[in-house]
Design a protein around this motif. Sequence first.
Motif, PDB file in Angstrom:
ATOM      1  N   ARG A 195       0.837  -1.208   0.000  1.00  0.00           N
ATOM      2  CA  ARG A 195       0.000   0.000   0.000  1.00  0.00           C
ATOM      3  C   ARG A 195       0.867   1.250   0.000  1.00  0.00           C
ATOM      4  O   ARG A 195       0.645   2.177  -0.782  1.00  0.00           O
ATOM      5  CB  ARG A 195      -0.932  -0.025   1.214  1.00  0.00           C
ATOM      6  N   ASP A 196       1.872   1.265   0.876  1.00  0.00           N
ATOM      7  CA  ASP A 196       2.747   2.436   0.957  1.00  0.00           C
ATOM      8  C   ASP A 196       3.545   2.649  -0.327  1.00  0.00           C
ATOM      9  O   ASP A 196       3.933   3.769  -0.638  1.00  0.00           O
ATOM     10  CB  ASP A 196       3.704   2.308   2.139  1.00  0.00           C
ATOM     11  N   SER A 197       3.784   1.578  -1.059  1.00  0.00           N
ATOM     12  CA  SER A 197       4.521   1.664  -2.332  1.00  0.00           C
ATOM     13  C   SER A 197       3.593   1.859  -3.523  1.00  0.00           C
ATOM     14  O   SER A 197       4.048   1.891  -4.660  1.00  0.00           O
ATOM     15  CB  SER A 197       5.346   0.393  -2.542  1.00  0.00           C
ATOM     16  N   HIS A 198       2.294   1.944  -3.279  1.00  0.00           N
ATOM     17  CA  HIS A 198       1.287   2.106  -4.327  1.00  0.00           C
ATOM     18  C   HIS A 198       1.384   0.992  -5.375  1.00  0.00           C
ATOM     19  O   HIS A 198       1.257   1.232  -6.576  1.00  0.00           O
ATOM     20  CB  HIS A 198       1.402   3.484  -4.989  1.00  0.00           C
ATOM     21  N   THR A 199       1.632  -0.217  -4.885  1.00  0.00           N
ATOM     22  CA  THR A 199       1.768  -1.382  -5.753  1.00  0.00           C
ATOM     23  C   THR A 199       0.839  -2.473  -5.232  1.00  0.00           C
ATOM     24  O   THR A 199       1.126  -3.071  -4.190  1.00  0.00           O
ATOM     25  CB  THR A 199       3.226  -1.904  -5.759  1.00  0.00           C
ATOM     26  N   PRO A 200      -0.250  -2.739  -5.907  1.00  0.00           N
ATOM     27  CA  PRO A 200      -1.185  -3.749  -5.395  1.00  0.00           C
ATOM     28  C   PRO A 200      -0.631  -5.169  -5.534  1.00  0.00           C
ATOM     29  O   PRO A 200       0.114  -5.477  -6.465  1.00  0.00           O
ATOM     30  CB  PRO A 200      -2.416  -3.566  -6.280  1.00  0.00           C
ATOM     31  N   LEU A 201      -1.004  -5.987  -4.587  1.00  0.00           N
ATOM     32  CA  LEU A 201      -0.709  -7.412  -4.696  1.00  0.00           C
ATOM     33  C   LEU A 201      -1.711  -8.012  -5.676  1.00  0.00           C
ATOM     34  O   LEU A 201      -2.898  -7.702  -5.623  1.00  0.00           O
ATOM     35  CB  LEU A 201      -0.855  -8.083  -3.332  1.00  0.00           C
ATOM     36  N   ARG A 202      -1.221  -8.847  -6.560  1.00  0.00           N
ATOM     37  CA  ARG A 202      -2.083  -9.478  -7.566  1.00  0.00           C
ATOM     38  C   ARG A 202      -1.817 -10.965  -7.607  1.00  0.00           C
ATOM     39  O   ARG A 202      -0.684 -11.405  -7.409  1.00  0.00           O
ATOM     40  CB  ARG A 202      -1.828  -8.876  -8.934  1.00  0.00           C
ATOM     41  N   MET A 203      -2.851 -11.704  -7.902  1.00  0.00           N
ATOM     42  CA  MET A 203      -2.703 -13.151  -8.008  1.00  0.00           C
ATOM     43  C   MET A 203      -1.689 -13.477  -9.100  1.00  0.00           C
ATOM     44  O   MET A 203      -1.774 -12.964 -10.213  1.00  0.00           O
ATOM     45  CB  MET A 203      -4.058 -13.801  -8.322  1.00  0.00           C
ATOM     46  N   GLU A 204      -0.717 -14.289  -8.749  1.00  0.00           N
ATOM     47  CA  GLU A 204       0.294 -14.747  -9.695  1.00  0.00           C
ATOM     48  C   GLU A 204       0.320 -16.268  -9.605  1.00  0.00           C
ATOM     49  O   GLU A 204       0.851 -16.839  -8.647  1.00  0.00           O
ATOM     50  CB  GLU A 204       1.654 -14.138  -9.349  1.00  0.00           C
TER      51      GLU A 204
END
Length: 177
Positions: free
Chosen positions: A17-26
Amino acid sequence: MGFAVPPARHPHDALARDSHTPLRMEKKFLGDYAKIHFAGHELHLLNPTTFMNRSGAAVAALCQFFKIAPEELLVAHDELDIAPGTARYKRDGGHGGHNGLRDTISALGNRKDFHRLRIGIGHPGSAKQVTNYVLGRPGKAERQAIDAAIDECIATLPDALSGDWAKAMNRLHSFSA
C-alpha cells in the motif's frame, strides 16, 4: 529479498500500500504477489493462497524463479508461543510444530537457514482449541495489538534489509503493544 507471510493482516499489505503497488494473483507463485522498492531494496512480496500446510510450494516457486537463496528470505508467520502485540526475528531453527514452516523447510530442500518474522497471536490455553483459534479471527484488542506489532516490524525492516539484524532485533524485541 523475498517475503512470504501468514494470513490475516500481512506486513506486505502495508508495504504494498505504501509503495502504491497492489498485490495481484500470480499463478506461477501460487499466491498474491508484488515487487516493490523499499528502503533502497527490491522486495518480492508473496502471500501464498495455498493452504497453510502447503505454503512451501509457493515460497519455493518464488525463490526458484527469482534465484532467491534461503538466507535472503524472510518468512513471516503467526506464533502461538508469543503474545499478541509482540513479534520476534529469528534465523534458522526447526518448524516448532508450525505446519507452514514444516512445508517451507521441506520445499526448500530441508534448508532452515532463512529469516523468520514470528508474529505473536497468543495461545488459546488448550491444545484442543488451537486449530479453531488459529483459523478464527482475533478479538478487537488482540487485532489492534497484532497490527501495532506489524507496524513495528515494518519500522525495523530497513535495518534488517541493510544486514543489521542485531539492530532490527534489538528494536523489535523490545517492543510490546
